[in-house]
Design a protein around this motif. Structure first.
Motif, PDB file in Angstrom:
ATOM      1  N   SER A 285      32.211  44.120  56.807  1.00 21.70           N
ATOM      2  CA  SER A 285      33.102  43.067  56.317  1.00 21.70           C
ATOM      3  C   SER A 285      32.474  42.380  55.120  1.00 21.70           C
ATOM      4  O   SER A 285      33.162  42.048  54.145  1.00 21.70           O
ATOM      5  CB  SER A 285      33.419  42.058  57.429  1.00 21.70           C
ATOM      6  N   TYR A 286      31.147  42.181  55.166  1.00 20.06           N
ATOM      7  CA  TYR A 286      30.447  41.576  54.026  1.00 20.06           C
ATOM      8  C   TYR A 286      30.354  42.559  52.863  1.00 20.06           C
ATOM      9  O   TYR A 286      30.529  42.175  51.700  1.00 20.06           O
ATOM     10  CB  TYR A 286      29.046  41.129  54.440  1.00 20.06           C
ATOM     11  N   VAL A 287      30.094  43.832  53.178  1.00 19.29           N
ATOM     12  CA  VAL A 287      30.033  44.854  52.126  1.00 19.29           C
ATOM     13  C   VAL A 287      31.360  44.927  51.376  1.00 19.29           C
ATOM     14  O   VAL A 287      31.394  45.006  50.140  1.00 19.29           O
ATOM     15  CB  VAL A 287      29.681  46.232  52.728  1.00 19.29           C
ATOM     16  N   LEU A 288      32.478  44.883  52.110  1.00 16.66           N
ATOM     17  CA  LEU A 288      33.795  44.877  51.467  1.00 16.66           C
ATOM     18  C   LEU A 288      33.967  43.637  50.608  1.00 16.66           C
ATOM     19  O   LEU A 288      34.570  43.695  49.529  1.00 16.66           O
ATOM     20  CB  LEU A 288      34.894  44.947  52.527  1.00 16.66           C
ATOM     21  N   GLY A 289      33.433  42.494  51.077  1.00 19.73           N
ATOM     22  CA  GLY A 289      33.509  41.268  50.287  1.00 19.73           C
ATOM     23  C   GLY A 289      32.736  41.380  48.987  1.00 19.73           C
ATOM     24  O   GLY A 289      33.211  40.940  47.930  1.00 19.73           O
ATOM     25  N   VAL A 290      31.546  41.969  49.050  1.00 19.27           N
ATOM     26  CA  VAL A 290      30.763  42.192  47.834  1.00 19.27           C
ATOM     27  C   VAL A 290      31.500  43.143  46.901  1.00 19.27           C
ATOM     28  O   VAL A 290      31.573  42.928  45.680  1.00 19.27           O
ATOM     29  CB  VAL A 290      29.368  42.761  48.182  1.00 19.27           C
ATOM     30  N   PHE A 291      32.044  44.206  47.468  1.00 19.28           N
ATOM     31  CA  PHE A 291      32.811  45.174  46.690  1.00 19.28           C
ATOM     32  C   PHE A 291      33.991  44.484  46.005  1.00 19.28           C
ATOM     33  O   PHE A 291      34.288  44.746  44.838  1.00 19.28           O
ATOM     34  CB  PHE A 291      33.309  46.286  47.629  1.00 19.28           C
ATOM     35  N   ASP A 292      34.656  43.593  46.741  1.00 25.27           N
ATOM     36  CA  ASP A 292      35.776  42.835  46.180  1.00 25.27           C
ATOM     37  C   ASP A 292      35.328  41.975  45.008  1.00 25.27           C
ATOM     38  O   ASP A 292      35.982  41.926  43.955  1.00 25.27           O
ATOM     39  CB  ASP A 292      36.387  41.953  47.271  1.00 25.27           C
ATOM     40  N   ASP A 293      34.206  41.275  45.162  1.00 28.54           N
ATOM     41  CA  ASP A 293      33.720  40.393  44.100  1.00 28.54           C
ATOM     42  C   ASP A 293      33.297  41.164  42.860  1.00 28.54           C
ATOM     43  O   ASP A 293      33.425  40.664  41.733  1.00 28.54           O
ATOM     44  CB  ASP A 293      32.533  39.564  44.607  1.00 28.54           C
ATOM     45  N   LYS A 294      32.800  42.363  43.045  1.00 27.63           N
ATOM     46  CA  LYS A 294      32.265  43.120  41.912  1.00 27.63           C
ATOM     47  C   LYS A 294      33.268  44.074  41.266  1.00 27.63           C
ATOM     48  O   LYS A 294      33.221  44.305  40.062  1.00 27.63           O
ATOM     49  CB  LYS A 294      31.028  43.927  42.372  1.00 27.63           C
ATOM     50  N   TRP A 295      34.169  44.638  42.073  1.00 24.97           N
ATOM     51  CA  TRP A 295      35.082  45.657  41.528  1.00 24.97           C
ATOM     52  C   TRP A 295      36.558  45.363  41.764  1.00 24.97           C
ATOM     53  O   TRP A 295      37.409  46.133  41.353  1.00 24.97           O
ATOM     54  CB  TRP A 295      34.726  47.038  42.094  1.00 24.97           C
ATOM     55  N   GLY A 296      36.866  44.277  42.427  1.00 25.41           N
ATOM     56  CA  GLY A 296      38.256  43.880  42.576  1.00 25.41           C
ATOM     57  C   GLY A 296      38.844  44.228  43.926  1.00 25.41           C
ATOM     58  O   GLY A 296      38.392  45.132  44.629  1.00 25.41           O
ATOM     59  N   SER A 297      39.885  43.497  44.288  1.00 30.39           N
ATOM     60  CA  SER A 297      40.465  43.596  45.624  1.00 30.39           C
ATOM     61  C   SER A 297      41.230  44.889  45.864  1.00 30.39           C
ATOM     62  O   SER A 297      41.338  45.338  47.008  1.00 30.39           O
ATOM     63  CB  SER A 297      41.400  42.407  45.862  1.00 30.39           C
ATOM     64  N   ILE A 298      41.790  45.492  44.830  1.00 32.74           N
ATOM     65  CA  ILE A 298      42.571  46.716  45.033  1.00 32.74           C
ATOM     66  C   ILE A 298      41.654  47.868  45.409  1.00 32.74           C
ATOM     67  O   ILE A 298      41.922  48.613  46.371  1.00 32.74           O
ATOM     68  CB  ILE A 298      43.390  47.065  43.775  1.00 32.74           C
ATOM     69  N   LYS A 299      40.558  48.031  44.686  1.00 31.53           N
ATOM     70  CA  LYS A 299      39.618  49.103  45.008  1.00 31.53           C
ATOM     71  C   LYS A 299      38.984  48.874  46.382  1.00 31.53           C
ATOM     72  O   LYS A 299      38.781  49.823  47.149  1.00 31.53           O
ATOM     73  CB  LYS A 299      38.549  49.198  43.925  1.00 31.53           C
ATOM     74  N   ALA A 300      38.691  47.624  46.690  1.00 26.71           N
ATOM     75  CA  ALA A 300      38.130  47.312  48.007  1.00 26.71           C
ATOM     76  C   ALA A 300      39.142  47.619  49.114  1.00 26.71           C
ATOM     77  O   ALA A 300      38.773  48.068  50.204  1.00 26.71           O
ATOM     78  CB  ALA A 300      37.701  45.853  48.061  1.00 26.71           C
ATOM     79  N   SER A 301      40.417  47.384  48.842  1.00 27.15           N
ATOM     80  CA  SER A 301      41.463  47.674  49.827  1.00 27.15           C
ATOM     81  C   SER A 301      41.607  49.174  50.067  1.00 27.15           C
ATOM     82  O   SER A 301      41.866  49.615  51.192  1.00 27.15           O
ATOM     83  CB  SER A 301      42.803  47.090  49.360  1.00 27.15           C
ATOM     84  N   LEU A 302      41.456  49.966  49.020  1.00 25.75           N
ATOM     85  CA  LEU A 302      41.492  51.423  49.177  1.00 25.75           C
ATOM     86  C   LEU A 302      40.333  51.894  50.057  1.00 25.75           C
ATOM     87  O   LEU A 302      40.510  52.758  50.927  1.00 25.75           O
ATOM     88  CB  LEU A 302      41.430  52.094  47.802  1.00 25.75           C
ATOM     89  N   LEU A 303      39.155  51.319  49.823  1.00 25.27           N
ATOM     90  CA  LEU A 303      38.004  51.658  50.661  1.00 25.27           C
ATOM     91  C   LEU A 303      38.268  51.272  52.114  1.00 25.27           C
ATOM     92  O   LEU A 303      37.973  52.044  53.037  1.00 25.27           O
ATOM     93  CB  LEU A 303      36.762  50.927  50.143  1.00 25.27           C
ATOM     94  N   LEU A 304      38.851  50.117  52.334  1.00 25.99           N
ATOM     95  CA  LEU A 304      39.176  49.670  53.691  1.00 25.99           C
ATOM     96  C   LEU A 304      40.109  50.655  54.387  1.00 25.99           C
ATOM     97  O   LEU A 304      39.914  50.976  55.573  1.00 25.99           O
ATOM     98  CB  LEU A 304      39.810  48.282  53.636  1.00 25.99           C
ATOM     99  N   THR A 305      41.112  51.131  53.677  1.00 26.19           N
ATOM    100  CA  THR A 305      42.075  52.068  54.270  1.00 26.19           C
ATOM    101  C   THR A 305      41.391  53.357  54.708  1.00 26.19           C
ATOM    102  O   THR A 305      41.708  53.918  55.768  1.00 26.19           O
ATOM    103  CB  THR A 305      43.211  52.375  53.281  1.00 26.19           C
ATOM    104  N   VAL A 306      40.442  53.833  53.922  1.00 30.45           N
ATOM    105  CA  VAL A 306      39.672  55.024  54.298  1.00 30.45           C
ATOM    106  C   VAL A 306      38.842  54.751  55.549  1.00 30.45           C
ATOM    107  O   VAL A 306      38.752  55.595  56.455  1.00 30.45           O
ATOM    108  CB  VAL A 306      38.762  55.468  53.133  1.00 30.45           C
ATOM    109  N   LEU A 307      38.259  53.556  55.631  1.00 29.24           N
ATOM    110  CA  LEU A 307      37.439  53.202  56.801  1.00 29.24           C
ATOM    111  C   LEU A 307      38.270  53.169  58.082  1.00 29.24           C
ATOM    112  O   LEU A 307      37.738  53.393  59.177  1.00 29.24           O
ATOM    113  CB  LEU A 307      36.758  51.854  56.573  1.00 29.24           C
TER     114      LEU A 307
END
Length: 438
Positions: A285-307
């Motif tokens: 959950s924190y890793v996704l938050g870091v990913f969101d802060d650095k690369w944006g919420s859309i890319k982080a959401s795609l990663l979440l869907t794969v997870l």
């Protein structure tokens, strides 16, 4: 964020309270059904639908309640609405504790529990959106660790209590803790940093990106906005899947129990693997938050869907008696899923609409998302009673494919608060000294 000592104090208090918000939001929305269903069936002979119907009624009512809650949070502020709702939530837990086989009291209490977790979630999300822009993803990643924590700690503790002394003590304790949480929020939190004489992220100036002071987003704007429908479809599916998965986690493992699994596969093996997998999954959950802060919420959401696939696929192909690799993979996926959705849902809505308009837009978006969500538990219950629980998981995988494709179409959507973020670099955020203070 911690350079400003006054802001740091509020941040730490919020993150502690936020973990508690999400612990009980996730646990009382879905996870505790894993305890109620087998307990009520074994103790009173109730079938799946009798146990879960109050949840379905509550979920149906939340279609309207999301709008009521979001509107109230915007109009009256977070604390004035969230705190009394949280107190009643605590009392409803106590109602479940004393209901016994009184189905009327059980129904009312479970209905209120399902409905009143909504202000706990929406209020916590709005506080995070109000207080943080630059660090929004990381802070959200911290507080949403509370969701998988219930899956590991809460389900395990409640199961042991239910099997030893019944559910009365556990639900009474939860009710007391929830009421204490409401009182702590009333004393120690402010709705916005501005109310405490501060700015988001502990900065010394108002955010550059907030040139528009308007907090209004109308229903017409939402239904005519392509971005809104992309959020409604993608995250509507993600919320549907997590609700279905968590509500029938125990039932699925019980259905796969072999002759040597005593008392059942979920208790004897599932909780062990859930605990092990969560050690790796909760930090996601924190890793996704870091990913969101650095690369944006859309890319982080795609990663979440794969997870999500790590949680759904193992249960779709799990053999009778379980499989160690699949169970460990499932446990990791559950922790990613339960921590990731609460992290990313407010982040992606703030990404599209900005801090000031987040809740005004979110109330409409979550209202529309709640329509299919209301039937997630009944979908699993109906498939289970029809003897097609395995097929139900393949149905969830098809839904996830739709969510992933929908998110792909959002890759070009800009961040409304991009000027106050730090995408892909370590540069310091610059604040416009001439900006109008919010």
């Amino acid at each position: 964020m911690f350079e400003n000592k006054k802001f740091a104090k509020y941040s730490i208090i919020f993150m502690i309270l936020g973990v508690v918000y999400m612990f009980f939001y996730s646990g009382l929305m879905n996870d505790h059904i894993n305890i109620l269903t087998p307990y009520m069936k074994a103790t009173y002979g109730w079938d799946d639908l009798k146990v879960t119907n109050p949840v379905t009624y509550g979920s149906t009512f939340t279609i309207i309640f999301y709008l009521i809650c979001g509107t109230a949070l915007v109009k009256f502020g977070v604390k004035k609405f969230m705190i009394p709702c949280t107190v009643v939530l605590g009392l409803a837990c106590m109602g479940l504790a004393v209901a016994g086989d009184n189905y009327a009291l059980y129904t009312v209490s479970l209905f209120l529990v399902r409905v009143l977790v909504v202000p706990l979630q929406m209020g916590g999300f709005m506080l995070c959106s109000n207080w943080f822009i630059k660090y929004r993803g990381r802070v959200m990643g911290v507080i949403t660790a509370g969701s998988p924590l219930f899956s590991v700690v809460g389900v395990s503790v409640l199961t042991k209590l239910a099997n030893s002394i019944g559910i009365k003590a556990s639900y009474t304790t939860m009710g007391i803790i929830i009421i204490i949480t409401a009182l702590l929020t009333a004393v120690f939190m402010k709705d916005t940093p501005e109310e405490a004489g501060l700015f988001p992220d502990g900065a010394d100036k108002a955010p550059v990106s907030e040139v528009d002071d308007s907090e209004t987003v109308t229903f017409k704007e939402i239904i005519t906005d392509k971005r809104a429908w992309q959020l409604i479809i993608s995250y509507g599916i993600l919320q549907f899947v997590i609700t279905a998965m968590m509500a029938y986690m125990a039932v699925r493992y019980i259905s796969l129990s072999g002759p040597n699994d005593v008392p059942n596969l979920f208790v004897s093996k599932g909780l062990l693997y859930l605990s092990i997998g969560a050690i790796a999954g909760i930090p996601m959950s924190y890793v996704l938050g870091v990913f969101d802060d650095k690369w944006g919420s859309i890319k982080a959401s795609l990663l979440l869907t794969v997870l999500y696939l790590f949680a759904v696929i193992p249960l779709a192909i799990m053999p009778v008696g379980g499989n160690s690799v699949l169970m460990l993979t499932w446990a990791f996926g559950v922790a990613c899923m339960t921590g990731g959705v609460p992290t990313m849902h407010p982040c992606v809505t703030s990404y599209v609409y900005g801090r000031k308009k987040y809740q005004a837009a979110n109330r409409w978006i979550m209202t529309l998302q709640a329509i299919p969500l209301a039937f997630a538990v009944s979908y699993m219950a109906a498939m289970n009673q029809a003897g097609k629980l395995t097929q139900a998981y393949y149905g969830l995988l098809i839904m996830l494919a739709v969510a992933f494709i929908t998110l792909l179409t959002m890759l070009n959507v800009p961040d409304a608060n991009a000027a106050d973020r730090e995408y892909g670099s370590n540069k310091k955020v610059s604040y416009n000294t001439d900006s109008k203070q919010v």
